[in-house]
Write a protein that holds these residues in place. Structure first.
Motif, PDB file in Angstrom:
ATOM      1  N   ILE A 272       0.151  17.589  22.018  1.00  0.00           N
ATOM      2  CA  ILE A 272       1.349  16.740  21.980  1.00  0.00           C
ATOM      3  C   ILE A 272       2.095  16.811  23.310  1.00  0.00           C
ATOM      4  O   ILE A 272       2.515  15.791  23.866  1.00  0.00           O
ATOM      5  CB  ILE A 272       2.263  17.173  20.821  1.00  0.00           C
ATOM      6  CG1 ILE A 272       1.551  16.963  19.478  1.00  0.00           C
ATOM      7  CG2 ILE A 272       3.577  16.387  20.846  1.00  0.00           C
ATOM      8  CD1 ILE A 272       2.236  17.630  18.301  1.00  0.00           C
ATOM      9  N   LYS A 273       2.248  18.023  23.840  1.00  0.00           N
ATOM     10  CA  LYS A 273       2.978  18.223  25.100  1.00  0.00           C
ATOM     11  C   LYS A 273       2.324  17.490  26.256  1.00  0.00           C
ATOM     12  O   LYS A 273       3.004  16.944  27.129  1.00  0.00           O
ATOM     13  CB  LYS A 273       3.072  19.729  25.414  1.00  0.00           C
ATOM     14  CG  LYS A 273       3.836  20.049  26.688  1.00  0.00           C
ATOM     15  CD  LYS A 273       3.990  21.554  26.870  1.00  0.00           C
ATOM     16  CE  LYS A 273       2.660  22.222  27.160  1.00  0.00           C
ATOM     17  NZ  LYS A 273       2.823  23.677  27.441  1.00  0.00           N
ATOM     18  N   ASN A 275       0.572  14.785  26.075  1.00  0.00           N
ATOM     19  CA  ASN A 275       0.388  13.368  25.719  1.00  0.00           C
ATOM     20  C   ASN A 275      -1.059  13.029  25.377  1.00  0.00           C
ATOM     21  O   ASN A 275      -1.537  11.925  25.653  1.00  0.00           O
ATOM     22  CB  ASN A 275       0.881  12.455  26.851  1.00  0.00           C
ATOM     23  CG  ASN A 275       2.373  12.563  27.086  1.00  0.00           C
ATOM     24  OD1 ASN A 275       3.146  12.586  26.119  1.00  0.00           O
ATOM     25  ND2 ASN A 275       2.788  12.634  28.346  1.00  0.00           N
ATOM     26  N   LYS A 276      -1.742  13.988  24.758  1.00  0.00           N
ATOM     27  CA  LYS A 276      -3.118  13.755  24.319  1.00  0.00           C
ATOM     28  C   LYS A 276      -3.197  13.478  22.821  1.00  0.00           C
ATOM     29  O   LYS A 276      -4.273  13.225  22.291  1.00  0.00           O
ATOM     30  CB  LYS A 276      -3.997  14.957  24.670  1.00  0.00           C
ATOM     31  CG  LYS A 276      -4.236  15.130  26.165  1.00  0.00           C
ATOM     32  CD  LYS A 276      -5.199  16.273  26.434  1.00  0.00           C
ATOM     33  CE  LYS A 276      -5.517  16.401  27.912  1.00  0.00           C
ATOM     34  NZ  LYS A 276      -6.485  17.508  28.172  1.00  0.00           N
ATOM     35  N   ALA A 277      -2.036  13.550  22.154  1.00  0.00           N
ATOM     36  CA  ALA A 277      -2.006  13.290  20.714  1.00  0.00           C
ATOM     37  C   ALA A 277      -0.618  12.832  20.303  1.00  0.00           C
ATOM     38  O   ALA A 277       0.386  13.220  20.909  1.00  0.00           O
ATOM     39  CB  ALA A 277      -2.392  14.549  19.937  1.00  0.00           C
ATOM     40  N   HIS A 278      -0.587  11.990  19.273  1.00  0.00           N
ATOM     41  CA  HIS A 278       0.686  11.608  18.668  1.00  0.00           C
ATOM     42  C   HIS A 278       1.163  12.743  17.769  1.00  0.00           C
ATOM     43  O   HIS A 278       0.356  13.390  17.094  1.00  0.00           O
ATOM     44  CB  HIS A 278       0.513  10.351  17.803  1.00  0.00           C
ATOM     45  CG  HIS A 278      -0.087   9.195  18.514  1.00  0.00           C
ATOM     46  ND1 HIS A 278       0.546   8.513  19.529  1.00  0.00           N
ATOM     47  CD2 HIS A 278      -1.297   8.589  18.345  1.00  0.00           C
ATOM     48  CE1 HIS A 278      -0.226   7.533  19.949  1.00  0.00           C
ATOM     49  NE2 HIS A 278      -1.360   7.562  19.268  1.00  0.00           N
ATOM     50  N   LEU A 279       2.446  12.975  17.744  1.00  0.00           N
ATOM     51  CA  LEU A 279       3.003  13.968  16.841  1.00  0.00           C
ATOM     52  C   LEU A 279       2.904  13.442  15.407  1.00  0.00           C
ATOM     53  O   LEU A 279       3.318  12.325  15.122  1.00  0.00           O
ATOM     54  CB  LEU A 279       4.457  14.255  17.214  1.00  0.00           C
ATOM     55  CG  LEU A 279       5.167  15.407  16.488  1.00  0.00           C
ATOM     56  CD1 LEU A 279       6.234  16.002  17.396  1.00  0.00           C
ATOM     57  CD2 LEU A 279       5.790  14.951  15.179  1.00  0.00           C
ATOM     58  N   LEU A 280       2.359  14.249  14.522  1.00  0.00           N
ATOM     59  CA  LEU A 280       2.141  13.830  13.138  1.00  0.00           C
ATOM     60  C   LEU A 280       3.050  14.609  12.193  1.00  0.00           C
ATOM     61  O   LEU A 280       2.909  15.823  12.039  1.00  0.00           O
ATOM     62  CB  LEU A 280       0.677  14.050  12.750  1.00  0.00           C
ATOM     63  CG  LEU A 280       0.288  13.689  11.307  1.00  0.00           C
ATOM     64  CD1 LEU A 280       0.531  12.211  11.037  1.00  0.00           C
ATOM     65  CD2 LEU A 280      -1.169  14.052  11.037  1.00  0.00           C
ATOM     66  N   ASN A 281       3.978  13.896  11.572  1.00  0.00           N
ATOM     67  CA  ASN A 281       4.864  14.506  10.586  1.00  0.00           C
ATOM     68  C   ASN A 281       4.454  14.179   9.161  1.00  0.00           C
ATOM     69  O   ASN A 281       4.638  14.994   8.257  1.00  0.00           O
ATOM     70  CB  ASN A 281       6.306  14.030  10.801  1.00  0.00           C
ATOM     71  CG  ASN A 281       6.999  14.785  11.926  1.00  0.00           C
ATOM     72  OD1 ASN A 281       6.781  15.972  12.100  1.00  0.00           O
ATOM     73  ND2 ASN A 281       7.821  14.081  12.696  1.00  0.00           N
ATOM     74  N   SER A 282       3.925  12.967   8.972  1.00  0.00           N
ATOM     75  CA  SER A 282       3.565  12.533   7.619  1.00  0.00           C
ATOM     76  C   SER A 282       2.551  11.410   7.696  1.00  0.00           C
ATOM     77  O   SER A 282       2.239  10.904   8.790  1.00  0.00           O
ATOM     78  CB  SER A 282       4.810  12.048   6.873  1.00  0.00           C
ATOM     79  OG  SER A 282       5.277  10.829   7.436  1.00  0.00           O
ATOM     80  N   ALA A 283       2.068  10.982   6.541  1.00  0.00           N
ATOM     81  CA  ALA A 283       1.096   9.894   6.472  1.00  0.00           C
ATOM     82  C   ALA A 283       1.659   8.610   7.071  1.00  0.00           C
ATOM     83  O   ALA A 283       0.911   7.782   7.606  1.00  0.00           O
ATOM     84  CB  ALA A 283       0.685   9.649   5.023  1.00  0.00           C
ATOM     85  N   PHE A 284       2.976   8.446   7.024  1.00  0.00           N
ATOM     86  CA  PHE A 284       3.618   7.236   7.551  1.00  0.00           C
ATOM     87  C   PHE A 284       3.272   7.030   9.027  1.00  0.00           C
ATOM     88  O   PHE A 284       3.092   5.888   9.476  1.00  0.00           O
ATOM     89  CB  PHE A 284       5.135   7.329   7.380  1.00  0.00           C
ATOM     90  CG  PHE A 284       5.882   6.170   7.982  1.00  0.00           C
ATOM     91  CD1 PHE A 284       5.938   4.933   7.327  1.00  0.00           C
ATOM     92  CD2 PHE A 284       6.515   6.310   9.208  1.00  0.00           C
ATOM     93  CE1 PHE A 284       6.625   3.864   7.903  1.00  0.00           C
ATOM     94  CE2 PHE A 284       7.197   5.243   9.788  1.00  0.00           C
ATOM     95  CZ  PHE A 284       7.252   4.020   9.128  1.00  0.00           C
ATOM     96  N   ASP A 285       3.171   8.127   9.794  1.00  0.00           N
ATOM     97  CA  ASP A 285       2.862   8.016  11.229  1.00  0.00           C
ATOM     98  C   ASP A 285       1.479   7.396  11.439  1.00  0.00           C
ATOM     99  O   ASP A 285       1.281   6.586  12.351  1.00  0.00           O
ATOM    100  CB  ASP A 285       2.911   9.399  11.884  1.00  0.00           C
ATOM    101  CG  ASP A 285       4.293  10.023  11.816  1.00  0.00           C
ATOM    102  OD1 ASP A 285       5.286   9.287  11.981  1.00  0.00           O
ATOM    103  OD2 ASP A 285       4.376  11.238  11.575  1.00  0.00           O
ATOM    104  N   ILE A 286       0.513   7.766  10.610  1.00  0.00           N
ATOM    105  CA  ILE A 286      -0.840   7.216  10.716  1.00  0.00           C
ATOM    106  C   ILE A 286      -0.844   5.757  10.298  1.00  0.00           C
ATOM    107  O   ILE A 286      -1.412   4.893  10.985  1.00  0.00           O
ATOM    108  CB  ILE A 286      -1.820   8.016   9.824  1.00  0.00           C
ATOM    109  CG1 ILE A 286      -1.909   9.462  10.311  1.00  0.00           C
ATOM    110  CG2 ILE A 286      -3.202   7.367   9.821  1.00  0.00           C
ATOM    111  CD1 ILE A 286      -2.690  10.368   9.382  1.00  0.00           C
ATOM    112  N   VAL A 287      -0.213   5.466   9.176  1.00  0.00           N
ATOM    113  CA  VAL A 287      -0.161   4.099   8.652  1.00  0.00           C
ATOM    114  C   VAL A 287       0.469   3.164   9.667  1.00  0.00           C
ATOM    115  O   VAL A 287      -0.025   2.051   9.908  1.00  0.00           O
ATOM    116  CB  VAL A 287       0.637   4.066   7.324  1.00  0.00           C
ATOM    117  CG1 VAL A 287       0.884   2.626   6.880  1.00  0.00           C
ATOM    118  CG2 VAL A 287      -0.101   4.844   6.245  1.00  0.00           C
TER     119      VAL A 287
END
Length: 366
Positions: A272-273, A275-287
Protein backbone atom coordinates in the motif's frame (compact mmCIF):
# COMPACT_ATOMS: atom_id res chain seq x y z
CA UNK A 1 -8.18 -31.90 -30.19
CA UNK A 2 -6.78 -34.73 -32.30
CA UNK A 3 -4.31 -37.12 -30.70
CA UNK A 4 -1.47 -36.10 -33.05
CA UNK A 5 -1.90 -32.43 -32.20
CA UNK A 6 -2.04 -33.02 -28.44
CA UNK A 7 1.11 -35.14 -28.70
CA UNK A 8 2.87 -32.27 -30.49
CA UNK A 9 1.73 -29.78 -27.81
CA UNK A 10 3.00 -32.07 -25.05
CA UNK A 11 6.27 -32.59 -26.86
CA UNK A 12 6.76 -28.83 -27.20
CA UNK A 13 5.77 -28.26 -23.59
CA UNK A 14 8.39 -30.78 -22.46
CA UNK A 15 11.28 -29.01 -24.21
CA UNK A 16 13.35 -27.60 -21.36
CA UNK A 17 15.01 -25.02 -23.60
CA UNK A 18 11.66 -23.58 -24.67
CA UNK A 19 9.43 -21.59 -22.37
CA UNK A 20 5.84 -20.59 -23.00
CA UNK A 21 6.73 -17.31 -24.74
CA UNK A 22 9.10 -18.97 -27.20
CA UNK A 23 6.68 -21.88 -27.70
CA UNK A 24 3.93 -19.47 -28.70
CA UNK A 25 6.32 -17.61 -30.99
CA UNK A 26 7.18 -20.89 -32.72
CA UNK A 27 3.53 -21.85 -33.19
CA UNK A 28 2.57 -18.42 -34.52
CA UNK A 29 5.46 -18.19 -36.95
CA UNK A 30 5.14 -21.74 -38.25
CA UNK A 31 1.35 -21.67 -38.19
CA UNK A 32 0.64 -25.00 -36.52
CA UNK A 33 2.08 -26.89 -33.55
CA UNK A 34 2.37 -30.16 -35.48
CA UNK A 35 4.20 -28.40 -38.31
CA UNK A 36 6.84 -27.16 -35.86
CA UNK A 37 8.31 -30.66 -35.76
CA UNK A 38 8.09 -31.09 -39.53
CA UNK A 39 9.61 -27.76 -40.50
CA UNK A 40 13.08 -27.43 -41.99
CA UNK A 41 15.83 -26.48 -39.56
CA UNK A 42 16.86 -23.58 -41.77
CA UNK A 43 13.43 -21.99 -41.40
CA UNK A 44 13.20 -22.66 -37.65
CA UNK A 45 16.63 -21.14 -37.03
CA UNK A 46 15.50 -17.83 -38.57
CA UNK A 47 12.98 -17.33 -35.76
CA UNK A 48 14.32 -15.00 -33.07
CA UNK A 49 15.36 -17.00 -30.00
CA UNK A 50 15.80 -20.32 -31.83
CA UNK A 51 19.47 -21.28 -31.71
CA UNK A 52 21.37 -24.55 -32.01
CA UNK A 53 20.81 -25.45 -28.35
CA UNK A 54 17.04 -24.96 -28.66
CA UNK A 55 16.87 -26.96 -31.89
CA UNK A 56 18.81 -29.83 -30.33
CA UNK A 57 16.39 -29.95 -27.42
CA UNK A 58 13.36 -29.51 -29.67
CA UNK A 59 14.13 -32.71 -31.56
CA UNK A 60 15.36 -34.75 -28.58
CA UNK A 61 13.77 -38.20 -28.97
CA UNK A 62 13.42 -38.49 -25.17
CA UNK A 63 10.75 -35.79 -25.33
CA UNK A 64 8.73 -37.91 -27.75
CA UNK A 65 8.77 -40.88 -25.38
CA UNK A 66 7.81 -38.73 -22.39
CA UNK A 67 5.04 -37.03 -24.36
CA UNK A 68 3.62 -40.39 -25.45
CA UNK A 69 3.60 -41.58 -21.83
CA UNK A 70 1.79 -38.45 -20.65
CA UNK A 71 -0.68 -38.69 -23.53
CA UNK A 72 -1.57 -42.22 -22.43
CA UNK A 73 -2.13 -40.96 -18.87
CA UNK A 74 -4.41 -38.18 -20.14
CA UNK A 75 -6.41 -40.62 -22.23
CA UNK A 76 -6.61 -43.33 -19.55
CA UNK A 77 -7.64 -40.94 -16.79
CA UNK A 78 -9.79 -38.82 -19.12
CA UNK A 79 -7.99 -35.65 -18.05
CA UNK A 80 -9.54 -32.46 -19.40
CA UNK A 81 -7.24 -29.78 -20.78
CA UNK A 82 -7.24 -26.34 -22.39
CA UNK A 83 -4.95 -25.29 -25.25
CA UNK A 84 -4.11 -21.60 -25.43
CA UNK A 85 -5.50 -21.18 -28.96
CA UNK A 86 -8.87 -22.77 -28.21
CA UNK A 87 -12.05 -21.13 -26.93
CA UNK A 88 -12.18 -22.95 -23.58
CA UNK A 89 -8.85 -21.47 -22.48
CA UNK A 90 -9.40 -18.98 -19.59
CA UNK A 91 -9.93 -15.60 -21.28
CA UNK A 92 -7.94 -13.57 -18.74
CA UNK A 93 -4.87 -15.73 -19.36
CA UNK A 94 -5.08 -14.96 -23.08
CA UNK A 95 -3.71 -11.50 -22.26
CA UNK A 96 -0.65 -12.91 -20.44
CA UNK A 97 2.16 -13.55 -22.91
CA UNK A 98 3.86 -16.06 -20.58
CA UNK A 99 0.74 -18.08 -19.76
CA UNK A 100 0.99 -21.87 -20.26
CA UNK A 101 0.32 -23.25 -23.73
CA UNK A 102 -1.56 -26.14 -22.10
CA UNK A 103 -3.53 -26.37 -18.84
CA UNK A 104 -4.88 -29.54 -17.22
CA UNK A 105 -8.26 -29.41 -15.46
CA UNK A 106 -10.04 -31.51 -12.87
CA UNK A 107 -13.54 -30.82 -11.62
CA UNK A 108 -16.38 -28.72 -12.96
CA UNK A 109 -14.69 -25.49 -14.03
CA UNK A 110 -16.74 -22.76 -15.70
CA UNK A 111 -14.90 -19.68 -16.96
CA UNK A 112 -17.96 -18.03 -18.50
CA UNK A 113 -18.24 -15.90 -15.35
CA UNK A 114 -15.60 -13.20 -15.71
CA UNK A 115 -15.83 -12.02 -12.09
CA UNK A 116 -12.72 -13.87 -10.99
CA UNK A 117 -10.57 -12.81 -8.02
CA UNK A 118 -7.52 -14.42 -6.45
CA UNK A 119 -7.08 -14.43 -2.68
CA UNK A 120 -3.63 -15.28 -1.33
CA UNK A 121 -1.45 -14.61 1.70
CA UNK A 122 0.70 -16.08 4.41
CA UNK A 123 0.49 -19.70 5.49
CA UNK A 124 0.64 -18.38 9.07
CA UNK A 125 -2.71 -16.64 8.86
CA UNK A 126 -3.91 -15.00 12.08
CA UNK A 127 -7.41 -15.21 13.51
CA UNK A 128 -7.94 -11.65 12.24
CA UNK A 129 -6.82 -12.61 8.71
CA UNK A 130 -9.04 -15.71 8.72
CA UNK A 131 -12.02 -13.69 9.92
CA UNK A 132 -11.41 -10.97 7.31
CA UNK A 133 -11.21 -13.57 4.53
CA UNK A 134 -14.45 -15.26 5.60
CA UNK A 135 -16.32 -11.95 5.95
CA UNK A 136 -15.01 -10.65 2.63
CA UNK A 137 -16.19 -13.66 0.66
CA UNK A 138 -19.53 -13.68 2.45
CA UNK A 139 -20.05 -10.01 1.49
CA UNK A 140 -19.21 -10.76 -2.15
CA UNK A 141 -21.72 -13.63 -2.50
CA UNK A 142 -24.36 -11.44 -4.19
CA UNK A 143 -21.92 -10.78 -7.05
CA UNK A 144 -21.23 -14.51 -7.53
CA UNK A 145 -17.45 -14.27 -8.07
CA UNK A 146 -15.08 -17.17 -8.70
CA UNK A 147 -12.50 -17.46 -5.91
CA UNK A 148 -9.00 -18.55 -6.98
CA UNK A 149 -6.12 -19.54 -4.72
CA UNK A 150 -3.21 -21.96 -4.48
CA UNK A 151 -4.55 -24.71 -2.16
CA UNK A 152 -1.71 -23.99 0.30
CA UNK A 153 -1.77 -23.61 4.09
CA UNK A 154 -3.18 -20.48 5.68
CA UNK A 155 -4.98 -17.86 3.61
CA UNK A 156 -5.23 -20.11 0.52
CA UNK A 157 -7.22 -22.92 2.07
CA UNK A 158 -9.23 -20.43 4.10
CA UNK A 159 -10.34 -18.75 0.84
CA UNK A 160 -11.27 -22.09 -0.76
CA UNK A 161 -13.28 -23.19 2.28
CA UNK A 162 -15.09 -19.85 2.56
CA UNK A 163 -16.04 -20.05 -1.11
CA UNK A 164 -17.38 -23.58 -0.63
CA UNK A 165 -19.31 -22.56 2.49
CA UNK A 166 -20.97 -19.77 0.48
CA UNK A 167 -21.70 -21.94 -2.59
CA UNK A 168 -19.25 -20.04 -4.80
CA UNK A 169 -17.07 -21.62 -7.45
CA UNK A 170 -13.46 -21.95 -6.35
CA UNK A 171 -10.38 -22.85 -8.40
CA UNK A 172 -7.26 -24.32 -6.83
CA UNK A 173 -4.14 -23.74 -8.93
CA UNK A 174 -1.57 -26.43 -8.21
CA UNK A 175 2.22 -26.36 -8.31
CA UNK A 176 2.42 -30.05 -9.22
CA UNK A 177 0.72 -32.75 -11.28
CA UNK A 178 -2.53 -34.53 -10.50
CA UNK A 179 -0.76 -37.64 -9.17
CA UNK A 180 0.59 -35.54 -6.31
CA UNK A 181 -1.13 -33.54 -3.57
CA UNK A 182 0.48 -30.80 -1.53
CA UNK A 183 0.11 -30.31 1.30
CA UNK A 184 -1.03 -33.87 1.94
CA UNK A 185 -3.20 -32.79 4.84
CA UNK A 186 -5.42 -30.96 2.34
CA UNK A 187 -6.33 -34.21 0.62
CA UNK A 188 -9.57 -34.15 2.63
CA UNK A 189 -10.69 -31.03 0.72
CA UNK A 190 -10.25 -32.44 -2.80
CA UNK A 191 -13.82 -33.68 -3.16
CA UNK A 192 -15.31 -30.42 -1.86
CA UNK A 193 -13.24 -28.31 -4.25
CA UNK A 194 -14.15 -30.55 -7.18
CA UNK A 195 -17.83 -30.28 -6.27
CA UNK A 196 -17.61 -26.49 -6.20
CA UNK A 197 -15.16 -25.82 -9.02
CA UNK A 198 -11.96 -27.74 -9.39
CA UNK A 199 -8.22 -27.83 -9.92
CA UNK A 200 -5.97 -26.32 -12.55
CA UNK A 201 -2.31 -27.04 -13.29
CA UNK A 202 0.22 -26.76 -16.08
CA UNK A 203 2.35 -29.56 -14.64
CA UNK A 204 2.39 -33.13 -15.89
CA UNK A 205 0.87 -35.93 -13.83
CA UNK A 206 3.95 -37.00 -11.86
CA UNK A 207 5.53 -33.54 -11.46
CA UNK A 208 6.40 -32.94 -7.80
CA UNK A 209 5.82 -29.69 -5.85
CA UNK A 210 9.29 -28.28 -6.40
CA UNK A 211 10.17 -24.79 -5.16
CA UNK A 212 10.37 -23.28 -8.66
CA UNK A 213 6.95 -24.70 -9.53
CA UNK A 214 5.28 -22.51 -6.91
CA UNK A 215 6.69 -19.39 -8.57
CA UNK A 216 5.36 -20.57 -11.94
CA UNK A 217 2.01 -21.38 -10.32
CA UNK A 218 1.77 -17.80 -9.01
CA UNK A 219 1.62 -16.32 -12.52
CA UNK A 220 -1.49 -18.38 -13.25
CA UNK A 221 -3.11 -17.27 -9.99
CA UNK A 222 -2.40 -13.64 -10.91
CA UNK A 223 -3.21 -13.93 -14.60
CA UNK A 224 -6.47 -15.82 -14.44
CA UNK A 225 -8.06 -13.16 -12.23
CA UNK A 226 -9.35 -9.64 -12.60
CA UNK A 227 -7.78 -8.75 -9.26
CA UNK A 228 -5.46 -10.25 -6.65
CA UNK A 229 -6.12 -9.77 -2.94
CA UNK A 230 -3.38 -10.14 -0.32
CA UNK A 231 -4.88 -10.84 3.11
CA UNK A 232 -1.69 -11.05 5.19
CA UNK A 233 2.00 -11.31 4.29
CA UNK A 234 5.41 -10.87 5.85
CA UNK A 235 7.95 -8.58 4.17
CA UNK A 236 8.93 -11.42 1.85
CA UNK A 237 6.82 -14.26 0.53
CA UNK A 238 5.12 -15.92 -2.40
CA UNK A 239 2.00 -13.76 -2.13
CA UNK A 240 4.11 -10.63 -2.74
CA UNK A 241 5.51 -12.29 -5.86
CA UNK A 242 1.93 -12.92 -6.98
CA UNK A 243 1.14 -9.24 -6.35
CA UNK A 244 4.13 -8.15 -8.46
CA UNK A 245 3.08 -10.45 -11.30
CA UNK A 246 -0.50 -9.15 -11.14
CA UNK A 247 0.82 -5.59 -11.38
CA UNK A 248 2.93 -6.56 -14.40
CA UNK A 249 -0.28 -7.83 -16.05
CA UNK A 250 -1.99 -4.48 -15.32
CA UNK A 251 -4.43 -6.18 -12.95
CA UNK A 252 -5.77 -4.60 -9.77
CA UNK A 253 -4.09 -5.60 -6.52
CA UNK A 254 -5.65 -5.13 -3.08
CA UNK A 255 -3.96 -5.49 0.31
CA UNK A 256 -5.44 -5.62 3.79
CA UNK A 257 -3.67 -3.12 6.08
CA UNK A 258 -2.56 -4.07 9.58
CA UNK A 259 -0.67 -2.80 12.59
CA UNK A 260 2.93 -1.79 11.90
CA UNK A 261 4.06 -4.09 14.71
CA UNK A 262 2.44 -7.18 13.17
CA UNK A 263 4.94 -9.35 11.30
CA UNK A 264 2.36 -10.63 8.82
CA UNK A 265 1.00 -7.18 8.03
CA UNK A 266 4.31 -5.69 6.91
CA UNK A 267 4.09 -7.05 3.38
CA UNK A 268 0.58 -5.67 2.87
CA UNK A 269 1.48 -2.32 4.44
CA UNK A 270 4.50 -2.02 2.15
CA UNK A 271 2.41 -2.78 -0.94
CA UNK A 272 0.00 0.00 0.00
CA UNK A 273 2.80 2.42 0.95
CA UNK A 274 4.58 1.87 -2.37
CA UNK A 275 1.37 2.25 -4.40
CA UNK A 276 1.49 -1.38 -5.50
CA UNK A 277 -1.92 -2.20 -4.03
CA UNK A 278 -5.22 -0.57 -3.18
CA UNK A 279 -6.03 -0.44 0.50
CA UNK A 280 -8.77 -2.98 1.20
CA UNK A 281 -11.19 -2.35 4.05
CA UNK A 282 -14.23 -4.27 2.85
CA UNK A 283 -15.87 -5.97 -0.12
CA UNK A 284 -17.20 -2.55 -1.19
CA UNK A 285 -13.66 -1.51 -2.25
CA UNK A 286 -13.44 -4.45 -4.67
CA UNK A 287 -16.96 -3.97 -6.01
CA UNK A 288 -16.32 -0.27 -6.63
CA UNK A 289 -12.88 -0.66 -8.20
CA UNK A 290 -13.95 -3.51 -10.51
CA UNK A 291 -17.26 -1.81 -11.42
CA UNK A 292 -19.31 -4.76 -10.23
CA UNK A 293 -21.92 -2.31 -8.96
CA UNK A 294 -22.72 -1.23 -12.52
CA UNK A 295 -25.37 -3.37 -14.14
CA UNK A 296 -24.22 -4.91 -17.37
CA UNK A 297 -25.84 -3.37 -20.42
CA UNK A 298 -26.67 -5.36 -23.53
CA UNK A 299 -23.89 -5.35 -26.10
CA UNK A 300 -24.45 -2.77 -28.82
CA UNK A 301 -25.12 -3.97 -32.32
CA UNK A 302 -21.94 -3.99 -34.38
CA UNK A 303 -21.68 -0.78 -36.36
CA UNK A 304 -21.54 -1.07 -40.12
CA UNK A 305 -18.09 -0.40 -41.47
CA UNK A 306 -17.86 1.70 -44.60
CA UNK A 307 -14.32 0.58 -45.33
CA UNK A 308 -13.14 -2.60 -46.97
CA UNK A 309 -11.03 -4.97 -44.90
CA UNK A 310 -8.80 -7.68 -46.23
CA UNK A 311 -8.73 -11.15 -44.66
CA UNK A 312 -6.14 -10.34 -41.96
CA UNK A 313 -7.75 -7.01 -41.12
CA UNK A 314 -11.12 -8.68 -40.74
CA UNK A 315 -9.65 -11.32 -38.40
CA UNK A 316 -8.15 -8.58 -36.22
CA UNK A 317 -11.39 -6.58 -36.22
CA UNK A 318 -13.44 -9.65 -35.26
CA UNK A 319 -11.08 -10.45 -32.37
CA UNK A 320 -11.22 -6.91 -30.95
CA UNK A 321 -14.98 -6.77 -31.43
CA UNK A 322 -15.56 -10.08 -29.63
CA UNK A 323 -12.98 -9.82 -26.85
CA UNK A 324 -12.35 -6.09 -26.43
CA UNK A 325 -8.95 -4.51 -25.72
CA UNK A 326 -6.05 -6.84 -26.57
CA UNK A 327 -2.26 -6.85 -26.32
CA UNK A 328 -0.24 -6.73 -29.54
CA UNK A 329 1.30 -10.12 -28.70
CA UNK A 330 -2.10 -11.65 -28.03
CA UNK A 331 -3.50 -10.34 -31.34
CA UNK A 332 -0.51 -11.94 -33.06
CA UNK A 333 -1.17 -15.29 -31.39
CA UNK A 334 -4.95 -15.26 -31.82
CA UNK A 335 -4.89 -14.18 -35.46
CA UNK A 336 -1.79 -16.19 -36.37
CA UNK A 337 -0.02 -13.14 -37.79
CA UNK A 338 3.71 -12.59 -37.08
CA UNK A 339 4.48 -9.42 -35.10
CA UNK A 340 6.53 -7.83 -37.89
CA UNK A 341 3.54 -8.07 -40.24
CA UNK A 342 0.94 -7.24 -37.60
CA UNK A 343 2.39 -3.82 -36.73
CA UNK A 344 2.06 -2.70 -40.33
CA UNK A 345 -1.49 -4.05 -40.62
CA UNK A 346 -2.58 -2.31 -37.42
CA UNK A 347 -1.13 0.98 -38.63
CA UNK A 348 -3.16 0.72 -41.85
CA UNK A 349 -6.28 -0.10 -39.83
CA UNK A 350 -5.62 2.89 -37.59
CA UNK A 351 -5.37 5.16 -40.63
CA UNK A 352 -8.69 3.73 -41.85
CA UNK A 353 -10.22 4.64 -38.50
CA UNK A 354 -10.98 1.03 -37.62
CA UNK A 355 -8.70 0.47 -34.59
CA UNK A 356 -7.20 2.69 -31.94
CA UNK A 357 -3.82 2.14 -30.21
CA UNK A 358 -3.63 2.42 -26.40
CA UNK A 359 -0.75 2.54 -23.92
CA UNK A 360 1.23 -0.62 -23.32
CA UNK A 361 0.90 -2.04 -26.86
CA UNK A 362 -2.85 -2.45 -26.44
CA UNK A 363 -5.44 -1.98 -29.19
CA UNK A 364 -9.21 -1.58 -29.36
CA UNK A 365 -11.88 -0.87 -31.97
CA UNK A 366 -12.03 2.85 -32.77
Amino acid sequence: MKEEKLLAVLRLQKCKAIGDILAKKLIVNIGDVEQVFKEKLAILSKINGIGSHVLKNLFDTKNIQLAEKELKYIQDKKIAFSYFLEDDYPSNLHNCIDSPILLFKDGDLDFSNNKIISIVGTRNVSSYGRSFCNDLIKELVQYNPIIVSGFAYGVDICAHKAAIDNNLQTIAVLAHGFEQIYPKVHKKYIHQVNENGGFLTEFWSEEKPLRENFLKRNRIVAGISKATIIIESAEKGGSLVTADIANSYNRDVFAVPGRTTDLYSRGCNNLIKNNKAHLLNSAFDIVKMLNWDIQEKPKPIQKQLFVELNENEQKIYNLLHDKGVQLLDVISLECNIPIFQLSSILLKMELKGVVKPLQGKMFEIA
